[in-house]
Design a protein around this motif. Structure first.
Motif, PDB file in Angstrom:
ATOM      1  N   HIS A 199       0.691  -1.090  -0.090  1.00 55.41           N
ATOM      2  CA  HIS A 199      -0.116  -0.099   0.080  1.00 55.41           C
ATOM      3  C   HIS A 199       0.917   1.381   0.020  1.00 55.41           C
ATOM      4  CE1 HIS A 199      -3.662  -1.966   0.435  1.00 55.41           C
ATOM      5  NE2 HIS A 199      -3.132  -2.999   1.487  1.00 55.41           N
ATOM      6  N   ARG A 200       1.991   1.169   0.607  1.00 61.22           N
ATOM      7  CA  ARG A 200       2.785   2.463   0.731  1.00 61.22           C
ATOM      8  C   ARG A 200       3.383   2.638  -0.590  1.00 61.22           C
ATOM      9  NH1 ARG A 200       8.294   1.228   2.828  1.00 61.22           N
ATOM     10  NH2 ARG A 200       9.110   1.894   0.998  1.00 61.22           N
ATOM     11  N   HIS A 201       3.748   1.964  -1.464  1.00 56.79           N
ATOM     12  CA  HIS A 201       4.057   1.894  -2.954  1.00 56.79           C
ATOM     13  C   HIS A 201       3.148   2.728  -3.662  1.00 56.79           C
ATOM     14  CE1 HIS A 201       7.745  -0.174  -2.551  1.00 56.79           C
ATOM     15  NE2 HIS A 201       7.262  -1.325  -2.004  1.00 56.79           N
ATOM     16  N   TYR A 202       1.888   2.280  -3.573  1.00 57.34           N
ATOM     17  CA  TYR A 202       0.848   2.923  -4.128  1.00 57.34           C
ATOM     18  C   TYR A 202       0.422   4.402  -3.767  1.00 57.34           C
ATOM     19  CZ  TYR A 202      -0.700  -1.242  -6.271  1.00 57.34           C
ATOM     20  OH  TYR A 202      -0.812  -2.653  -6.915  1.00 57.34           O
ATOM     21  N   TRP A 203       0.816   4.636  -2.464  1.00 55.55           N
ATOM     22  CA  TRP A 203       0.709   6.096  -1.921  1.00 55.55           C
ATOM     23  C   TRP A 203       1.754   6.704  -2.363  1.00 55.55           C
ATOM     24  CZ3 TRP A 203       3.879   9.127   1.290  1.00 55.55           C
ATOM     25  CH2 TRP A 203       3.032  10.111   1.691  1.00 55.55           C
ATOM     26  N   GLU A 204       3.139   6.281  -2.468  1.00 53.14           N
ATOM     27  CA  GLU A 204       4.110   7.041  -2.928  1.00 53.14           C
ATOM     28  C   GLU A 204       4.013   7.401  -4.476  1.00 53.14           C
ATOM     29  OE1 GLU A 204       7.532   4.550  -2.065  1.00 53.14           O
ATOM     30  OE2 GLU A 204       7.693   5.086  -0.178  1.00 53.14           O
ATOM     31  N   LEU A 205       3.304   6.522  -5.460  1.00 51.06           N
ATOM     32  CA  LEU A 205       3.183   6.773  -6.602  1.00 51.06           C
ATOM     33  C   LEU A 205       2.208   7.969  -6.596  1.00 51.06           C
ATOM     34  CD1 LEU A 205       3.919   6.077  -9.792  1.00 51.06           C
ATOM     35  CD2 LEU A 205       1.783   4.316  -9.269  1.00 51.06           C
ATOM     36  N   CYS A 206       1.231   7.840  -5.850  1.00 48.76           N
ATOM     37  CA  CYS A 206       0.112   8.833  -6.138  1.00 48.76           C
ATOM     38  C   CYS A 206       0.684  10.389  -5.698  1.00 48.76           C
ATOM     39  CB  CYS A 206      -1.074   8.535  -5.307  1.00 48.76           C
ATOM     40  SG  CYS A 206      -2.082   7.072  -5.922  1.00 48.76           S
ATOM     41  N   THR A 207       1.416  10.292  -4.606  1.00 48.70           N
ATOM     42  CA  THR A 207       2.047  11.497  -4.040  1.00 48.70           C
ATOM     43  C   THR A 207       3.046  12.083  -5.151  1.00 48.70           C
ATOM     44  OG1 THR A 207       2.097  10.833  -1.654  1.00 48.70           O
ATOM     45  CG2 THR A 207       3.542  12.591  -2.508  1.00 48.70           C
ATOM     46  N   LEU A 208       3.789  11.279  -5.693  1.00 45.64           N
ATOM     47  CA  LEU A 208       4.915  11.651  -6.791  1.00 45.64           C
ATOM     48  C   LEU A 208       3.988  12.279  -8.095  1.00 45.64           C
ATOM     49  CD1 LEU A 208       7.643   9.286  -6.635  1.00 45.64           C
ATOM     50  CD2 LEU A 208       7.805  11.500  -6.066  1.00 45.64           C
ATOM     51  N   LEU A 209       2.995  11.741  -8.515  1.00 43.34           N
ATOM     52  CA  LEU A 209       2.108  12.163  -9.782  1.00 43.34           C
ATOM     53  C   LEU A 209       1.515  13.393  -9.271  1.00 43.34           C
ATOM     54  CD1 LEU A 209       0.387   8.741 -10.554  1.00 43.34           C
ATOM     55  CD2 LEU A 209       2.182  10.135 -11.952  1.00 43.34           C
ATOM     56  N   ALA A 210       0.952  13.629  -7.901  1.00 38.15           N
ATOM     57  CA  ALA A 210       0.370  14.773  -7.499  1.00 38.15           C
ATOM     58  C   ALA A 210       1.462  15.902  -7.579  1.00 38.15           C
ATOM     59  CB  ALA A 210      -0.313  14.814  -6.295  1.00 38.15           C
TER      60      ALA A 210
END
Length: 76
Positions: free
Chosen positions: A11-22
């Motif tokens: 789940h952390r990997h998805y959160w980090e990906l969304c953060t970087l995209l934002a």
């Protein structure tokens, strides 16, 4: 599946990906800026303040061939 196993890493990997995209979108749109960066700096620092514009308005209007008293141009 990861949540059932108690693995929060997935789940952390998805959160980090969304953060970087934002972050990417924010930098591209200018909503976010990086102090000291030439490419992603705050664009407002390149604008005249009202006092500075008052000092330079007459010269700018002369250069573009407009009257400095024009209501549509050269007013802050």
């Amino acid at each position: 599946m990861a949540a059932a196993k108690g693995d929060a890493t997935a789940h952390r990997h998805y959160w980090e990906l969304c953060t970087l995209l934002a972050l990417r979108d924010g930098l591209s749109s200018g909503d976010m800026f990086v102090p000291g960066s030439r490419r992603y700096d705050n664009s407002a620092v390149y604008l005249f303040t009202p006092a500075q514009w008052g000092e330079h308005r007459a010269e700018f209007c002369r250069l573009v061939g407009r009257a400095s008293t024009s209501p549509r141009l050269c007013r802050w």
